[in-house]
Design a protein around this motif. Sequence first.
Motif, PDB file in Angstrom:
ATOM      1  N   ALA A 306      29.182  19.844  65.080  1.00 30.91           N
ATOM      2  CA  ALA A 306      30.554  19.805  65.345  1.00 30.91           C
ATOM      3  C   ALA A 306      31.806  20.384  64.259  1.00 30.91           C
ATOM      4  CB  ALA A 306      31.418  18.429  64.626  1.00 30.91           C
ATOM      5  N   LEU A 307      31.196  20.367  63.617  1.00 38.63           N
ATOM      6  CA  LEU A 307      31.156  21.781  62.052  1.00 38.63           C
ATOM      7  C   LEU A 307      30.536  22.936  62.041  1.00 38.63           C
ATOM      8  CD1 LEU A 307      31.790  22.605  58.683  1.00 38.63           C
ATOM      9  CD2 LEU A 307      29.280  21.459  58.934  1.00 38.63           C
ATOM     10  N   CYS A 308      29.169  22.798  62.680  1.00 36.12           N
ATOM     11  CA  CYS A 308      28.048  24.397  62.206  1.00 36.12           C
ATOM     12  C   CYS A 308      28.810  25.485  63.701  1.00 36.12           C
ATOM     13  CB  CYS A 308      26.998  24.385  62.914  1.00 36.12           C
ATOM     14  SG  CYS A 308      26.603  23.550  63.706  1.00 36.12           S
ATOM     15  N   TYR A 309      29.068  25.263  63.997  1.00 37.69           N
ATOM     16  CA  TYR A 309      29.248  26.551  65.459  1.00 37.69           C
ATOM     17  C   TYR A 309      31.058  27.498  64.500  1.00 37.69           C
ATOM     18  CZ  TYR A 309      25.522  24.325  67.425  1.00 37.69           C
ATOM     19  OH  TYR A 309      24.702  23.913  67.643  1.00 37.69           O
ATOM     20  N   PHE A 310      31.750  26.180  64.911  1.00 37.67           N
ATOM     21  CA  PHE A 310      32.822  26.270  64.692  1.00 37.67           C
ATOM     22  C   PHE A 310      33.302  27.117  63.031  1.00 37.67           C
ATOM     23  CE2 PHE A 310      35.447  23.396  67.646  1.00 37.67           C
ATOM     24  CZ  PHE A 310      36.223  24.827  68.238  1.00 37.67           C
ATOM     25  N   TYR A 312      30.338  28.872  61.386  1.00 34.51           N
ATOM     26  CA  TYR A 312      30.242  30.186  61.446  1.00 34.51           C
ATOM     27  C   TYR A 312      31.209  31.396  62.800  1.00 34.51           C
ATOM     28  CZ  TYR A 312      25.969  33.566  61.047  1.00 34.51           C
ATOM     29  OH  TYR A 312      25.546  34.680  60.887  1.00 34.51           O
ATOM     30  N   LEU A 313      31.583  30.921  63.236  1.00 34.33           N
ATOM     31  CA  LEU A 313      32.796  31.692  63.806  1.00 34.33           C
ATOM     32  C   LEU A 313      34.308  32.103  63.048  1.00 34.33           C
ATOM     33  CD1 LEU A 313      32.186  29.982  67.557  1.00 34.33           C
ATOM     34  CD2 LEU A 313      31.731  32.309  66.856  1.00 34.33           C
ATOM     35  N   ALA A 314      34.291  31.667  62.052  1.00 35.12           N
ATOM     36  CA  ALA A 314      35.344  31.367  61.121  1.00 35.12           C
ATOM     37  C   ALA A 314      35.134  32.016  59.910  1.00 35.12           C
ATOM     38  CB  ALA A 314      36.057  30.062  60.843  1.00 35.12           C
ATOM     39  N   GLY A 315      33.844  32.239  59.339  1.00 36.64           N
ATOM     40  CA  GLY A 315      33.233  32.848  58.837  1.00 36.64           C
ATOM     41  C   GLY A 315      32.522  32.462  57.628  1.00 36.64           C
ATOM     42  N   TYR A 316      31.994  31.081  57.674  1.00 30.67           N
ATOM     43  CA  TYR A 316      31.286  30.452  56.266  1.00 30.67           C
ATOM     44  C   TYR A 316      29.680  30.341  56.539  1.00 30.67           C
ATOM     45  CZ  TYR A 316      36.296  28.013  55.602  1.00 30.67           C
ATOM     46  OH  TYR A 316      37.161  27.637  54.984  1.00 30.67           O
ATOM     47  N   GLY A 417      25.615  35.589  70.533  1.00 27.03           N
ATOM     48  CA  GLY A 417      25.375  35.813  69.785  1.00 27.03           C
ATOM     49  C   GLY A 417      26.061  37.559  68.343  1.00 27.03           C
ATOM     50  N   VAL A 418      27.516  37.326  69.207  1.00 26.67           N
ATOM     51  CA  VAL A 418      28.348  38.162  68.460  1.00 26.67           C
ATOM     52  C   VAL A 418      29.264  37.289  68.300  1.00 26.67           C
ATOM     53  CG1 VAL A 418      30.080  39.901  68.366  1.00 26.67           C
ATOM     54  CG2 VAL A 418      28.121  39.761  69.866  1.00 26.67           C
ATOM     55  N   ASP A 419      29.765  37.259  66.309  1.00 23.72           N
ATOM     56  CA  ASP A 419      30.736  36.623  66.059  1.00 23.72           C
ATOM     57  C   ASP A 419      31.974  37.121  66.185  1.00 23.72           C
ATOM     58  OD1 ASP A 419      31.123  38.661  64.312  1.00 23.72           O
ATOM     59  OD2 ASP A 419      30.276  37.862  62.028  1.00 23.72           O
ATOM     60  N   GLU A 420      33.177  36.472  65.638  1.00 27.35           N
ATOM     61  CA  GLU A 420      34.254  37.352  65.766  1.00 27.35           C
ATOM     62  C   GLU A 420      34.890  38.510  65.368  1.00 27.35           C
ATOM     63  OE1 GLU A 420      37.105  32.680  66.493  1.00 27.35           O
ATOM     64  OE2 GLU A 420      37.854  33.859  64.752  1.00 27.35           O
ATOM     65  N   ASN A 421      34.314  38.699  64.502  1.00 25.96           N
ATOM     66  CA  ASN A 421      34.431  40.461  64.069  1.00 25.96           C
ATOM     67  C   ASN A 421      33.389  41.330  64.247  1.00 25.96           C
ATOM     68  OD1 ASN A 421      36.433  39.536  61.951  1.00 25.96           O
ATOM     69  ND2 ASN A 421      34.400  38.247  60.583  1.00 25.96           N
ATOM     70  N   GLY A 422      32.710  40.578  65.753  1.00 28.50           N
ATOM     71  CA  GLY A 422      31.701  42.009  66.260  1.00 28.50           C
ATOM     72  C   GLY A 422      30.287  41.709  65.640  1.00 28.50           C
ATOM     73  N   GLN A 423      30.102  41.258  64.802  1.00 28.31           N
ATOM     74  CA  GLN A 423      28.750  41.733  64.361  1.00 28.31           C
ATOM     75  C   GLN A 423      27.820  40.460  64.955  1.00 28.31           C
ATOM     76  OE1 GLN A 423      28.460  43.376  61.729  1.00 28.31           O
ATOM     77  NE2 GLN A 423      30.333  44.253  62.013  1.00 28.31           N
ATOM     78  N   PRO A 424      26.309  40.758  65.048  1.00 25.97           N
ATOM     79  CA  PRO A 424      25.924  40.025  64.972  1.00 25.97           C
ATOM     80  C   PRO A 424      24.988  38.853  64.913  1.00 25.97           C
ATOM     81  CG  PRO A 424      24.716  42.017  64.279  1.00 25.97           C
ATOM     82  CD  PRO A 424      26.088  42.257  63.998  1.00 25.97           C
ATOM     83  N   GLY A 480      40.436  32.651  68.964  1.00 29.52           N
ATOM     84  CA  GLY A 480      39.501  32.390  67.515  1.00 29.52           C
ATOM     85  C   GLY A 480      39.510  30.934  66.815  1.00 29.52           C
ATOM     86  N   ALA A 481      38.682  30.781  66.915  1.00 27.03           N
ATOM     87  CA  ALA A 481      37.756  29.400  66.332  1.00 27.03           C
ATOM     88  C   ALA A 481      38.721  28.834  65.167  1.00 27.03           C
ATOM     89  CB  ALA A 481      36.713  29.281  65.362  1.00 27.03           C
ATOM     90  N   ARG A 482      39.459  29.842  63.847  1.00 32.08           N
ATOM     91  CA  ARG A 482      40.530  28.278  63.166  1.00 32.08           C
ATOM     92  C   ARG A 482      41.528  28.223  63.810  1.00 32.08           C
ATOM     93  NH1 ARG A 482      40.255  27.340  58.168  1.00 32.08           N
ATOM     94  NH2 ARG A 482      41.656  26.381  57.214  1.00 32.08           N
ATOM     95  N   ALA A 483      41.716  29.185  64.757  1.00 34.65           N
ATOM     96  CA  ALA A 483      42.928  28.283  65.359  1.00 34.65           C
ATOM     97  C   ALA A 483      42.944  27.695  66.542  1.00 34.65           C
ATOM     98  CB  ALA A 483      43.975  29.869  66.203  1.00 34.65           C
ATOM     99  N   THR A 484      41.788  27.125  67.186  1.00 38.86           N
ATOM    100  CA  THR A 484      41.137  26.658  68.136  1.00 38.86           C
ATOM    101  C   THR A 484      41.687  24.993  67.354  1.00 38.86           C
ATOM    102  OG1 THR A 484      40.748  27.970  69.333  1.00 38.86           O
ATOM    103  CG2 THR A 484      39.950  25.270  69.513  1.00 38.86           C
ATOM    104  N   LEU A 485      40.536  25.215  66.300  1.00 44.39           N
ATOM    105  CA  LEU A 485      40.760  23.810  65.258  1.00 44.39           C
ATOM    106  C   LEU A 485      41.748  23.191  65.006  1.00 44.39           C
ATOM    107  CD1 LEU A 485      37.806  24.225  63.022  1.00 44.39           C
ATOM    108  CD2 LEU A 485      37.904  22.564  64.606  1.00 44.39           C
TER     109      LEU A 485
END
Length: 489
Positions: A306-310, A312-316, A417-424, A480-485
Amino acid sequence: MTALGATTLSSFDPAVAVPSYDRTAVRAGIVHFGVGAFHRAHQAMYLDRLMNEGKALDWGICGVGVLPGDRRMKDALEAQDHLYTLVIKHADGTFEPRVVGSIVDYLFAPDDPDAVIEKLADEGTRIVSLTVTEGGYNFNAVTGEFDATNPDVVHDLQPGAAPRTTFGLIIEGLVRRRERGLPAFTVLSCDNIQGNGDAARKSFGAFATLRDPELGTWVRDNVAFPNCMVDRITPVTTDDDRAEIDRRFGVEDRWPVVCEPFTQWVLEDRFPLGRPPFEDVGVQVVADVEPYELMKLRLLNASHQALCYFGYLAGYRLVHDACQDPLFANFLLAYMDREATPTLEPVPGVDLGDYKPNLIARFSNAHVRDTVARLCAESSDRIPKWLLPVIRHNLAHGGDITRSAAVVASWARYAEGVDENGQPIEVVDRLAGRLTDAARRQRDDRLAFLADREVFGDLIDDERFTSVYRRHLDSLYEIGARATLEKLV
């Protein structure tokens, strides 16, 4: 700086605890497959505790590596007489180092499979234990049956083949014991699988049956497969860990282990050839492991997902950073309270009201430095075993699926395979190729990821689930991830 080895123990800083027992008197009674960080922070540590009390000296560990990558562990352990440093990292910044000496040998099966088989067939071997990951039991995720089409399994079933798999090695060891009139050893799975002993019985019994139906019957009738629950957060060892242990304590260790202070082992007492007195060093020896393992799998392990995908997408990138964020902590507690806990029976001796916030505190330990990427790895083995049972239970009983469906959606978004900033994003998974392909189609077809029935079974057919899932996936793409949470706590 002093290189770790049997002859250098007396020269270490007194802050480093070393074996108080005579390691030359230790004899291997356990053969262990999968000598990674967790095994060395957990089972091997408990045995070392016993040996420091003058007990269990006939229960030393002979490690076995089966995969090509295991050669690194063989080389590291052999170079330092199979010793290693275990460092407990407390939340207050205290480091507690100990040199562990319970591993006394290591065999690398690709070099000499017969040496492994003979060790298994040796009369002194009474327990064969396993930490081979959730995927190591070779079950089809949808059918739940042993995968007889696995190329290495097919190879090992050929008459006279030198075994490549854990199944081939262990079953051949049992065959030789039977031929020599020796009783079967106990097979002890220590992996994060519900009913891990039952899973081991099913997989090894299936392999034996494919080899010879009568042998399969003999294995099921004669080999004990106790269940157990294991728990200790043990991140991957980094070069920074090696350097810090050297700097703080003057110990040069090729492959130390770092872990949190908490540890738990709940063990079903079913060992026909005997076992070490684990209860003397804090292991809970019980008649029924299931309540404890469900607690751990659905609270701790599923909360990691529950923690990890949100996260990672939020930048942690570090677990403690995400868990120290009140948004994430509150989301995890809401998942545990409202969705996971209703699927659990009472757990003897455990107050879940204390256990759940303590999990958040454990995840928040800044000195463990567990990585979010580690938790994101091998999701196709983990999500079906840890989180999907919670979803299925709640679907069947009219329970809440809001947050657990959001976790599946966050995995689907991560798997693109791409985060919210477009990074792989490096998606580490045995099914990475097809998962990523499916995830990249979901911008046009929101259910493309769920269509993989090997992973999700029939969840795609459940309209209640898909509607909630689709809503969360829409949100992840739109805000995005944070606003979804923020909408979920």
